[in-house]
Design an enzyme around this catalytic site. Structure first.
Site, PDB file in Angstrom:
ATOM      1  N   ASP A 190       4.019  -9.698  -7.205  1.00 27.27           N
ATOM      2  CA  ASP A 190       4.806  -8.782  -8.031  1.00 27.27           C
ATOM      3  C   ASP A 190       4.435  -7.343  -7.687  1.00 27.27           C
ATOM      4  O   ASP A 190       3.468  -6.785  -8.203  1.00 27.27           O
ATOM      5  CB  ASP A 190       4.561  -9.060  -9.511  1.00 27.27           C
ATOM      6  CG  ASP A 190       5.500  -8.265 -10.421  1.00 27.27           C
ATOM      7  OD1 ASP A 190       6.150  -7.324  -9.919  1.00 27.27           O
ATOM      8  OD2 ASP A 190       5.580  -8.600 -11.611  1.00 27.27           O
ATOM      9  N   HIS A 195       3.485  -1.302 -12.408  1.00 24.64           N
ATOM     10  CA  HIS A 195       2.094  -1.707 -12.571  1.00 24.64           C
ATOM     11  C   HIS A 195       1.131  -0.946 -11.651  1.00 24.64           C
ATOM     12  O   HIS A 195      -0.070  -1.219 -11.672  1.00 24.64           O
ATOM     13  CB  HIS A 195       1.969  -3.206 -12.310  1.00 24.64           C
ATOM     14  CG  HIS A 195       2.956  -4.021 -13.081  1.00 24.64           C
ATOM     15  ND1 HIS A 195       2.915  -4.130 -14.449  1.00 24.64           N
ATOM     16  CD2 HIS A 195       4.042  -4.734 -12.673  1.00 24.64           C
ATOM     17  CE1 HIS A 195       3.926  -4.888 -14.862  1.00 24.64           C
ATOM     18  NE2 HIS A 195       4.629  -5.265 -13.804  1.00 24.64           N
TER      19      HIS A 195
END
Length: 286
Positions: A190, A195
């Site tokens: 991911d 993030h």
């Protein structure tokens, strides 16, 4: 462009996927295992153990399934990707995950629910089969598209897991995350800049990059493994939960667990901010 009315008729292709012990160990490190190099139980998930003649040589965290077939997705739809976050994950394991595997995966949309100004709930399902064609696991993923509400879809009825019991938990496990944990976890697939990139996180409405929901999901599985599963991945038949608030790397996650027969309910909190980050957690044991 609104979410299409024929969403459930959009079918993805069956795609191949594979993994080996490096992928398995990288995932375990990404959810924080191995912080104590002398801790034999967690070490068994991040070290080959060739000298012990252990079989299998590496244990596989069940929630590795959440990243193992990352390339399997239903057909793309036009939504605001900047405003997308994980909302829920529910994986049923038909067999324990092998250390190495070649599999096939097929994804489809299960539905979309309209939350008005709050956004839209999108649910997809991925069925994964091993090289012999036998079911390995079924993954149900829920996405919260915060910028795509008011599309005219149903407002209730999306898949949900039950709330935790109304009593004190049987166990509470505190697991600390590292400030750079999201940067390691993202190497399992991911690469969403939400993030890792402070500027992107700010555009999405967060003061800093947040920890992957799937990393928090794996951390709750760690809590189950060390309490009611006796560190045995094969003991877990299903692991599901809903994400209710973001976690920031470096925070400590307190996982509360309630056992009721072969079911273990759980939720997780960030006590330092007085927020619940995981709700409606449910693990079914074999």
């Amino acid at each position: 462009m609104p979410i299409p009315a024929d969403l459930t008729e959009l079918r993805g292709e069956t795609v191949p996927a594979s993994w080996d012990d490096r992928d398995v160990m990288l995932y375990a490190l990404g959810i924080g295992m191995g912080e104590d190099p002398a801790g034999a139980e967690e070490l068994s998930f991040v070290n080959e153990g060739w000298y012990t003649r252990r079989e299998p040589t590496v244990k596989v965290v069940p929630t590795f399934a959440s990243v193992a077939t990352w390339n399997a997705r239903p057909p793309s739809i036009d939504i605001n990707r900047v405003m997308v976050v994980d909302a829920q994950r529910d994986i049923t394991f038909h067999k324990p995950l092998p250390v190495t595997a070649k599999v096939s995966a097929h994804s489809r949309w299960l539905g979309a629910w309209d939350k008005g100004d709050k956004g839209a709930i999108l649910v997809r399902e991925t069925e994964v089969r091993d090289a012999e064609g036998d079911p390995l696991y079924t993954l149900q993923g829920t996405t919260f598209a915060r910028g795509d509400g008011n599309f005219g879809g149903p407002t209730t009825g999306q898949p949900e897991t039950p709330a935790v019991p109304d009593r004190a938990p049987d166990r509470i496990v505190e697991i600390a995350t590292r400030p750079g944990q999201a940067l390691l976890y993202r190497l399992s697939g991911d690469r969403n800049p939400l993030h890792s990139d402070p500027e992107f996180a700010a555009r999405a409405g967060f003061p800093a990059p947040i920890l992957h929901g799937m990393c928090t999901y794996g951390i709750t599985c760690r809590a189950l493994l060390q309490t009611f599963a006796d560190w045995d991945p094969a003991a877990i038949r299903r692991h599901a939960c809903r994400f209710s608030s973001p976690v920031y790397p470096g925070e400590t996650i307190a996982v509360a667990l309630w056992q009721e027969g072969r079911a273990v309910h759980f939720e997780a909190r960030i006590e330092a901010r007085d927020v619940t980050c995981v709700k409606n957690g449910l693990t079914e044991l074999r």
